[in-house]
Design a protein around this motif. Structure first.
Motif, mmCIF file in Angstrom:
data_model
loop_
_atom_site.group_PDB
_atom_site.id
_atom_site.type_symbol
_atom_site.label_atom_id
_atom_site.label_comp_id
_atom_site.label_asym_id
_atom_site.label_seq_id
_atom_site.Cartn_x
_atom_site.Cartn_y
_atom_site.Cartn_z
ATOM 1 N N GLU A 192 0.831 -1.205 0.000
ATOM 2 C CA GLU A 192 0.000 0.000 0.000
ATOM 3 C C GLU A 192 0.867 1.257 0.000
ATOM 4 N N TYR A 193 1.946 1.259 0.773
ATOM 5 C CA TYR A 193 2.838 2.415 0.843
ATOM 6 C C TYR A 193 3.571 2.624 -0.479
ATOM 7 N N TYR A 194 4.011 1.537 -1.116
ATOM 8 C CA TYR A 194 4.683 1.661 -2.410
ATOM 9 C C TYR A 194 3.726 2.208 -3.472
ATOM 10 N N PHE A 195 2.462 1.809 -3.428
ATOM 11 C CA PHE A 195 1.463 2.382 -4.331
ATOM 12 C C PHE A 195 1.370 3.887 -4.132
ATOM 13 N N GLU A 196 1.413 4.315 -2.882
ATOM 14 C CA GLU A 196 1.332 5.748 -2.578
ATOM 15 C C GLU A 196 2.538 6.493 -3.122
ATOM 16 N N LEU A 197 3.736 5.932 -2.957
ATOM 17 C CA LEU A 197 4.943 6.579 -3.463
ATOM 18 C C LEU A 197 4.911 6.709 -4.980
ATOM 19 N N CYS A 198 4.331 5.710 -5.647
ATOM 20 C CA CYS A 198 4.296 5.694 -7.115
ATOM 21 C C CYS A 198 2.995 6.260 -7.668
ATOM 22 N N GLY A 199 2.121 6.740 -6.798
ATOM 23 C CA GLY A 199 0.827 7.269 -7.213
ATOM 24 C C GLY A 199 0.787 8.781 -7.154
ATOM 25 N N ALA A 200 -0.373 9.321 -7.507
ATOM 26 C CA ALA A 200 -0.545 10.778 -7.577
ATOM 27 C C ALA A 200 -1.302 11.310 -6.370
ATOM 28 N N TYR A 201 -1.051 10.752 -5.217
ATOM 29 C CA TYR A 201 -1.733 11.190 -3.999
ATOM 30 C C TYR A 201 -0.854 10.901 -2.794
ATOM 31 N N SER A 202 -1.202 11.513 -1.681
ATOM 32 C CA SER A 202 -0.504 11.267 -0.428
ATOM 33 C C SER A 202 -1.528 11.147 0.683
ATOM 34 N N LEU A 203 -1.466 10.041 1.414
ATOM 35 C CA LEU A 203 -2.380 9.832 2.532
ATOM 36 C C LEU A 203 -1.956 10.680 3.726
ATOM 37 N N LYS A 204 -2.938 11.042 4.527
ATOM 38 C CA LYS A 204 -2.638 11.700 5.792
ATOM 39 C C LYS A 204 -2.225 10.641 6.806
ATOM 40 N N SER A 256 -4.210 14.055 -0.145
ATOM 41 C CA SER A 256 -3.939 15.223 -0.971
ATOM 42 C C SER A 256 -3.324 14.767 -2.289
ATOM 43 N N GLU A 257 -3.634 15.493 -3.363
ATOM 44 C CA GLU A 257 -3.074 15.169 -4.665
ATOM 45 C C GLU A 257 -1.670 15.758 -4.792
ATOM 46 N N ARG A 258 -0.802 15.014 -5.438
ATOM 47 C CA ARG A 258 0.550 15.497 -5.709
ATOM 48 C C ARG A 258 1.172 14.565 -6.751
ATOM 49 N N PRO A 259 2.216 15.008 -7.439
ATOM 50 C CA PRO A 259 2.886 14.139 -8.409
ATOM 51 C C PRO A 259 3.528 12.945 -7.711
ATOM 52 N N SER A 316 -5.884 7.769 -6.477
ATOM 53 C CA SER A 316 -6.551 7.893 -5.176
ATOM 54 C C SER A 316 -6.344 6.609 -4.388
ATOM 55 N N PRO A 317 -6.506 6.665 -3.069
ATOM 56 C CA PRO A 317 -6.395 5.448 -2.261
ATOM 57 C C PRO A 317 -7.412 4.374 -2.656
ATOM 58 N N MET A 318 -8.594 4.782 -3.136
ATOM 59 C CA MET A 318 -9.592 3.798 -3.533
ATOM 60 C C MET A 318 -9.171 3.061 -4.802
ATOM 61 N N GLU A 319 -8.526 3.749 -5.728
ATOM 62 C CA GLU A 319 -7.995 3.063 -6.910
ATOM 63 C C GLU A 319 -6.926 2.063 -6.488
ATOM 64 N N THR A 320 -6.049 2.485 -5.595
ATOM 65 C CA THR A 320 -5.034 1.566 -5.069
ATOM 66 C C THR A 320 -5.689 0.355 -4.422
ATOM 67 N N ALA A 321 -6.764 0.584 -3.693
ATOM 68 C CA ALA A 321 -7.431 -0.502 -2.974
ATOM 69 C C ALA A 321 -7.899 -1.593 -3.927
ATOM 70 N N PHE A 322 -8.597 -1.229 -5.006
ATOM 71 C CA PHE A 322 -9.111 -2.301 -5.862
ATOM 72 C C PHE A 322 -8.031 -2.891 -6.759
ATOM 73 N N VAL A 323 -6.967 -2.129 -7.080
ATOM 74 C CA VAL A 323 -5.860 -2.717 -7.826
ATOM 75 C C VAL A 323 -5.115 -3.723 -6.955
ATOM 76 N N MET A 324 -4.981 -3.439 -5.667
ATOM 77 C CA MET A 324 -4.368 -4.410 -4.758
ATOM 78 C C MET A 324 -5.160 -5.708 -4.715
ATOM 79 N N MET A 325 -6.478 -5.624 -4.837
ATOM 80 C CA MET A 325 -7.308 -6.833 -4.875
ATOM 81 C C MET A 325 -6.977 -7.691 -6.096
#
Length: 394
Positions: free
Chosen positions: A119-131, A139-142, A179-188
Motif C-alpha cells: 500500500e505504501y509503495y502504491f502511494e509513493l508511485c501514485g498521484a496522492y498522499s495519505l494523511k 492530498s493530490e501530488r505528483p 486515489s487510495p480507492m484506486e489503489t485498494a481495488f488494484v491491490m485486490m
C-alpha cells in the motif's frame, strides 16, 4: 533523518522529492552523528514544514558507525551495516539530511507488514498522499518515484535488511493510481492469491489508449485513460466514485463505454457501493476471475475468506469512517426523536382545553344550617355578621 521520520516528511513535504536536490557529500553522510543541537534543529525544521509526525515518537536517524550512536532524549538511532551511495540522501540544510525516497522505501520494508508495505509503495508511485493515522483524507501530488526506479534500486543491492519483502512487494505495485480507492481495488487484483488477491501480473494502471477511427464518431475524446487495464482479456476495470453519479458524468461514461466496445475492449465497473459491501463485490471479482481464466482449482481452499479479509484491509479506513458516520446518524436520529417526543408532549399539554379551567362551584352544595341565637331574633350575630339561613341553592 530516516525510517518513520523520513516517511512522514515525504508524506507531507512533497516538493523535496521533485525539486532541485543538492547532493550530499560522503563525509556529511557517513561521518555524521546526532547531537542535541542537531536534534533540536531537526525538530524545528519538521515544525516549520508542518510534518505530521507522531508528537510522542522520537526522531529517527541513521549512522554508519557504532561510535556514532548517541543516547539523546527524543532521538532513536539506527546503525546501518550497508553503505549506500551518497546520491541516495537529500540535503535539507547545511547540517541536516534525509534518506532519499527509494532508500526510505527500503527501510519501510523492515517495519511494515507486507500488505501495508505494498500500500505504501502504491502511494509513493501514485498521484496522492495519505494523511497520517486512520483518516481517509488525502492530498493530490505528483508521484514521488516509479516502480522502475524502486525495482532498479532493490536489484542493485544484496544482503540488506528488508530487501526480500521489498522485492516481493514491488511486484504487486503499479504506477499512477490517483486515489487510495484506486489503489485498494488494484491491490485486490495484483496481490498474491495466498493474500486474497487474484495474482494478476499483466495489468497496467492509468493506461493510455488512443481512440481508433472506428470509434471517432462515438466520442469527442481522442484518447482514454484506463484505471486498470487487463492486457490478457482486453478489459478496462473502472472504479466509479461519487463524481460519476452526476447526470453529465453518467453520459460521459456511457459514451466512453460505447467507444471502447467499438474498439473491442470490455469494461467492468466497480461502484463504491459494490466495493463497500461483501456480496456484490464478490460477484464482481468472480466476473474478473472468469475473464482472466483463473480456474478455481488454482486458488487456495480458503480463498473466499482471504479475499474478504483483504477487502476489509484495503478499505479499513473507509469502513471505519462509514461505521463512525452510521453511529453519528444513529445518535442524531435518537436525539431528534427525543426532541420530537418532548415537543409533542408539550404541545399536547398546551392543546388540552382543561389546562386553564378553574373548578366550578358545585350547585348542589348545601351550607350547614345554624339556628339563630335565642336572644337575637333578627338573625344577626352579636358581631354584626349574618348567619347562614340554610337555603338550598338551585
Amino acid at each position: 533523518m530516516s525510517h518513520t521520520t523520513a516517511r512522514a516528511v515525504y508524506q507531507t513535504v512533497h516538493s523535496i522529492a521533485r525539486s532541485g536536490i543538492e547532493p550530499c557529500s560522503d563525509v556529511a553522510v557517513f561521518k555524521s552523528h546526532p547531537s542535541r543541537k542537531l536534534v533540536d534543529d531537526a525538530l524545528r525544521w519538521l515544525a516549520i514544514h508542518n510534518v505530521e509526525a507522531d508528537e510522542n515518537a522520537p526522531i529517527e536517524t541513521m549512522v554508519f558507525e557504532r561510535n556514532g550512536m548517541r543516547n539523546l532524549t527524543g532521538c532513536r538511532t539506527h546503525v546501518s551495516t550497508k553503505r549506500f551511495s551518497s546520491s541516495r540522501f537529500v540535503k535539507l540544510t547545511d547540517d541536516i539530511s534525509i534518506v532519499g525516497v527509494e532508500l526510505c522505501a527500503l527501510q519501510a520494508a523492515t517495519y511494515l507488514p507486507f500488505r501495508k508495505l505494498v500500500e505504501y509503495y502504491f502511494e509513493l508511485c501514485g498521484a496522492y498522499s495519505l494523511k497520517m493515522g486512520s483518516t481517509t483524507s488525502y492530498s493530490e501530488r505528483p508521484a514521488l518515484t516509479t516502480t522502475a526506479r524502486l525495482k532498479h534500486f532493490f536489484n542493485t543491492l544484496s544482503a540488506c535488511d528488508g530487501l526480500i519483502p521489498a522485492r516481493k512487494a514491488i511486484k504487486c505495485v503499479r504506477d499512477g493510481c490517483r486515489s487510495p480507492m484506486e489503489t485498494a481495488f488494484v491491490m485486490m487484483l495484483t496481490l498474491p492469491k495466498n493474500e486474497g488477491g487474484l495474482g494478476i501480473r499483466a495489468l497496467e494502471t492509468d493506461y493510455e489508449i488512443k481512440v481508433a477511427n472506428v470509434a471517432k464518431g462515438l466520442t469527442r475524446r481522442t484518447k482514454f485513460y484506463m484505471d486498470a487495464y487487463l492486457k490478457r482479456s482486453r478489459i478496462d476495470i473502472e472504479y466509479n466514485g461519487f463524481h460519476h453519479d452526476t447526470e453529465e458524468n453518467r453520459a460521459i461514461d456511457e459514451e466512453r463505454k460505447n467507444a471502447l466496445a467499438a474498439m473491442g475492449y470490455g469494461i467492468i465497473t466497480i461502484s463504491r457501493h459494490s466495493f463497500m459491501h461483501a456480496e456484490p463485490f464478490a460477484r464482481v471479482m468472480e466476473v474478473i476471475q472468469r475473464k482472466e481464466g483463473i480456474r478455481p482449482s488454482r486458488l487456495p481452499k480458503n480463498f473466499k475468506a482471504k479475499q474478504e479479509e483483504l477487502r476489509k484491509f484495503v478499505l479499513r479506513r473507509h469502513l471505519e469512517e462509514k461505521k463512525q458516520l452510521e453511529e453519528k446518524i444513529r445518535r442524531d436520529r435518537e436525539e431528534r426523536n427525543r426532541i420530537d417526543l418532548e415537543k409533542a408532549l408539550f404541545d399536547g399539554v398546551l392543546d388540552d382545553p382543561s389546562i386553564n379551567t378553574v373548578p366550578e362551584i358545585n350547585d348542589m352544595q348545601t351550607f350547614e344550617h345554624q339556628a339563630p341565637h335565642e336572644d337575637n331574633a333578627s338573625g344577626r350575630a352579636p358581631d354584626g355578621k349574618v348567619f347562614g339561613v340554610g337555603i338550598e341553592l338551585k
